[in-house]
Write a protein that holds these residues in place. Structure first.
Motif, PDB file in Angstrom:
ATOM      1  N   VAL A   1       0.799  -1.128  -0.121  1.00 35.32           N
ATOM      2  CA  VAL A   1       0.057  -0.060  -0.030  1.00 35.32           C
ATOM      3  C   VAL A   1       0.830   1.513  -0.088  1.00 35.32           C
ATOM      4  N   VAL A   2       1.778   1.061   0.867  1.00 36.30           N
ATOM      5  CA  VAL A   2       2.962   2.385   0.816  1.00 36.30           C
ATOM      6  C   VAL A   2       3.466   2.586  -0.603  1.00 36.30           C
ATOM      7  N   ILE A   3       3.774   1.606  -1.378  1.00 35.95           N
ATOM      8  CA  ILE A   3       4.267   2.068  -2.565  1.00 35.95           C
ATOM      9  C   ILE A   3       3.317   2.393  -3.675  1.00 35.95           C
ATOM     10  N   GLY A   4       2.082   1.980  -3.576  1.00 33.84           N
ATOM     11  CA  GLY A   4       0.856   2.190  -4.288  1.00 33.84           C
ATOM     12  C   GLY A   4       0.552   3.636  -3.986  1.00 33.84           C
ATOM     13  N   VAL A   5       0.525   4.017  -2.814  1.00 36.67           N
ATOM     14  CA  VAL A   5       0.006   5.502  -2.521  1.00 36.67           C
ATOM     15  C   VAL A   5       1.131   6.410  -2.926  1.00 36.67           C
ATOM     16  N   ALA A   6       2.489   5.951  -2.813  1.00 35.34           N
ATOM     17  CA  ALA A   6       3.753   6.816  -3.442  1.00 35.34           C
ATOM     18  C   ALA A   6       3.422   7.184  -5.003  1.00 35.34           C
ATOM     19  N   VAL A   7       2.814   5.857  -5.678  1.00 35.41           N
ATOM     20  CA  VAL A   7       3.136   6.094  -7.103  1.00 35.41           C
ATOM     21  C   VAL A   7       1.883   7.180  -7.461  1.00 35.41           C
TER      22      VAL A   7
ATOM     23  N   ALA B   1       2.514  20.568   3.721  1.00 40.59           N
ATOM     24  CA  ALA B   1       2.478  20.134   5.147  1.00 40.59           C
ATOM     25  C   ALA B   1       1.437  18.921   5.235  1.00 40.59           C
ATOM     26  N   GLY B   2       0.662  18.853   4.190  1.00 38.67           N
ATOM     27  CA  GLY B   2      -0.430  17.933   4.302  1.00 38.67           C
ATOM     28  C   GLY B   2       0.139  16.568   3.687  1.00 38.67           C
ATOM     29  N   LEU B   3       1.065  16.598   2.899  1.00 33.80           N
ATOM     30  CA  LEU B   3       1.674  15.496   2.509  1.00 33.80           C
ATOM     31  C   LEU B   3       2.617  14.917   3.656  1.00 33.80           C
ATOM     32  N   ALA B   4       3.181  15.884   4.251  1.00 31.79           N
ATOM     33  CA  ALA B   4       3.675  15.218   5.362  1.00 31.79           C
ATOM     34  C   ALA B   4       2.949  14.439   6.458  1.00 31.79           C
ATOM     35  N   GLY B   5       1.847  15.251   6.605  1.00 28.63           N
ATOM     36  CA  GLY B   5       0.821  14.528   7.504  1.00 28.63           C
ATOM     37  C   GLY B   5       0.092  13.143   6.936  1.00 28.63           C
ATOM     38  N   LEU B   6       0.096  13.142   5.751  1.00 28.27           N
ATOM     39  CA  LEU B   6      -0.509  11.833   4.875  1.00 28.27           C
ATOM     40  C   LEU B   6       0.548  10.955   4.965  1.00 28.27           C
ATOM     41  N   ALA B   7       1.955  11.319   4.818  1.00 23.19           N
ATOM     42  CA  ALA B   7       2.897  10.280   5.055  1.00 23.19           C
ATOM     43  C   ALA B   7       3.212   9.819   6.454  1.00 23.19           C
ATOM     44  N   GLY B   8       2.883  10.557   7.483  1.00 18.32           N
ATOM     45  CA  GLY B   8       2.779  10.353   8.848  1.00 18.32           C
ATOM     46  C   GLY B   8       1.859   9.158   9.091  1.00 18.32           C
ATOM     47  N   VAL B   9       0.762   9.182   8.747  1.00 13.87           N
ATOM     48  CA  VAL B   9      -0.259   7.912   8.920  1.00 13.87           C
ATOM     49  C   VAL B   9       0.241   6.739   7.935  1.00 13.87           C
ATOM     50  N   ILE B  10       0.789   6.967   6.717  1.00 14.40           N
ATOM     51  CA  ILE B  10       1.151   5.795   5.972  1.00 14.40           C
ATOM     52  C   ILE B  10       2.146   5.211   6.562  1.00 14.40           C
ATOM     53  N   GLY B  11       3.254   5.934   6.857  1.00 11.90           N
ATOM     54  CA  GLY B  11       4.428   5.210   7.544  1.00 11.90           C
ATOM     55  C   GLY B  11       4.242   4.950   9.045  1.00 11.90           C
TER      56      GLY B  11
ATOM     57  N   SER C   1       1.500   3.351   9.994  1.00 15.58           N
ATOM     58  CA  SER C   1       0.983   2.125   9.745  1.00 15.58           C
ATOM     59  C   SER C   1       1.856   1.052   9.228  1.00 15.58           C
ATOM     60  N   ALA C   2       2.730   1.420   8.584  1.00 12.90           N
ATOM     61  CA  ALA C   2       3.464   0.344   7.948  1.00 12.90           C
ATOM     62  C   ALA C   2       4.693   0.108   8.838  1.00 12.90           C
ATOM     63  N   LEU C   3       5.139   1.093   9.727  1.00 13.88           N
ATOM     64  CA  LEU C   3       6.172   0.977  10.654  1.00 13.88           C
ATOM     65  C   LEU C   3       5.657   1.096  12.017  1.00 13.88           C
ATOM     66  N   SER C   4       5.987   2.029  12.656  1.00 17.06           N
ATOM     67  CA  SER C   4       5.377   2.318  13.924  1.00 17.06           C
ATOM     68  C   SER C   4       5.559   4.111  14.368  1.00 17.06           C
ATOM     69  N   VAL C   5       5.062   4.344  15.193  1.00 17.43           N
ATOM     70  CA  VAL C   5       5.216   6.046  15.555  1.00 17.43           C
ATOM     71  C   VAL C   5       5.721   6.043  16.847  1.00 17.43           C
ATOM     72  N   ALA C   6       6.911   6.876  16.942  1.00 13.23           N
ATOM     73  CA  ALA C   6       7.777   7.062  18.191  1.00 13.23           C
ATOM     74  C   ALA C   6       8.382   8.399  18.314  1.00 13.23           C
ATOM     75  N   PRO C   7       8.704   9.115  19.479  1.00 14.56           N
ATOM     76  CA  PRO C   7       9.630  10.413  19.436  1.00 14.56           C
ATOM     77  C   PRO C   7      11.020  10.090  18.612  1.00 14.56           C
ATOM     78  N   GLY C   8      11.301  10.970  18.285  1.00 11.69           N
ATOM     79  CA  GLY C   8      12.622  11.088  17.304  1.00 11.69           C
ATOM     80  C   GLY C   8      12.457  10.573  15.975  1.00 11.69           C
ATOM     81  N   GLU C   9      11.232  10.052  15.509  1.00 13.99           N
ATOM     82  CA  GLU C   9      10.913   9.856  13.872  1.00 13.99           C
ATOM     83  C   GLU C   9      11.036  11.247  13.070  1.00 13.99           C
ATOM     84  N   ASP C  10      10.546  12.346  13.597  1.00 15.83           N
ATOM     85  CA  ASP C  10      10.702  13.567  13.295  1.00 15.83           C
ATOM     86  C   ASP C  10      12.103  13.713  12.728  1.00 15.83           C
ATOM     87  N   SER C  11      12.933  13.644  13.450  1.00 18.83           N
ATOM     88  CA  SER C  11      14.546  14.001  12.914  1.00 18.83           C
ATOM     89  C   SER C  11      14.966  12.895  12.075  1.00 18.83           C
TER      90      SER C  11
END
Length: 286
Positions: free
Chosen positions: A143-149, A197-207, A209-219
């Motif tokens: 899904v990540v690959i498809g969304v990127a395309v 900015a909206g694309l960054a938000g979309l990438a946050g949800v996609i990323g 979902s595929a990986l995880s969310v944790a402090p430090g991911e922003d850097s």
């Protein structure tokens, strides 16, 4: 062969995620010439806010849409309140957006704590999909690959085939002339900043979902976006795609075969590209 194919698929997945994050950064940094060092924090805000919305509504899709719109709104506030006031002063823009990034990161840390957060994607994109050679591959990564395309094609059509895109490209070359022709340049700038900015938000949800969310991911994703844009060339979407692919493949193959030098290989690639083409592989000379 199985390991090689698996590493290749992981590289494509990581490259796709890097492109989703870096495409918004490329729009803001490359086209608008605005230094937004808070782009990684916007990614993290999208990941956490999407998780919050999805948890409360029970809908992953609502989390995706809601997080994208929320982060786009925050991007507009960031631009109008801080970045616009420092237009033309790149150093101060960098310092102010770094401060904004630190503040936003601390707010998210206070709200969600330091534990890793894991999404629960819909059943349709959860689990594994039968795949040649390796047998099966996680569906969410496909899904990540498809969304990127889809995002890449949509952005290219927007920039190259619409009135908004033509105005943006004209404004990059000669904003005063575009304004003299009756175009509201400030409005276009806000739209592009919100889109990035909206694309960054979309990438946050996609990323997330595929990986995880944790402090430090922003850097991490701010750094990867910088490297991708530098390698591919500022303001070039095809360049961002090419840069993301090169960084993704270098990183994943480095981790698989040269784990002690994986990070070093990425920066070696960047040095080689800058030595040959200082403006990036598909960037225009200043």
């Amino acid at each position: 062969m199985r390991m090689l194919f698996s590493v290749t698929m992981n590289a494509i997945t990581v490259a796709s995620l890097y492109f989703l994050v870096a495409s918004g950064f490329s729009l803001i940094f490359g086209l608008l010439r605005s230094v937004n060092m808070a782009h990684g924090a916007l990614y993290l805000l999208g990941a956490y806010s999407g998780y919050e919305i999805a948890s409360k509504t029970g809908s992953w899709m609502l989390g995706l849409v809601g997080a994208s719109l929320l982060v786009a709104l925050v991007g507009v506030i960031l631009h109008q309140g801080l970045v616009k006031r420092l237009e033309g002063d790149e150093l101060r823009q960098a310092l102010v957006t770094i401060g904004f990034s630190i503040a936003l990161g601390d707010i998210l840390l206070m709200r969600y704590g330091g534990a890793t957060v894991q999404y629960e994607p819909p059943e349709a994109i959860f689990g594994a999909t039968p795949f040649p050679v390796i047998g099966a591959y996680p569906t969410i990564r496909l899904v990540v690959i498809g969304v990127a395309v889809v995002v890449g094609i949509a952005l290219w059509l927007l920039i190259q085939r619409t009135r908004l895109g033509m105005a943006i490209r004209a404004g990059v070359d000669d904003a005063p002339m575009l304004s003299a022709m009756g175009f509201n340049v400030s409005r276009y700038v806000v739209v592009v900043f919100a889109l990035g900015a909206g694309l960054a938000g979309l990438a946050g949800v996609i990323g997330g979902s595929a990986l995880s969310v944790a402090p430090g991911e922003d850097s991490r994703f701010l750094l990867s976006s910088l490297v991708v844009v530098i390698v591919g060339g500022m303001g070039s979407l095809p360049g961002a795609a090419l840069g993301a692919a090169l960084i993704g493949f270098t990183e994943q193959f480095g981790m698989a075969f040269f784990p002690n030098y994986a990070i070093l290989l990425t920066f070696v690639l960047m040095v080689i590209v800058l030595t040959i083409r200082p403006q990036g592989l598909m960037g225009r000379a200043a």
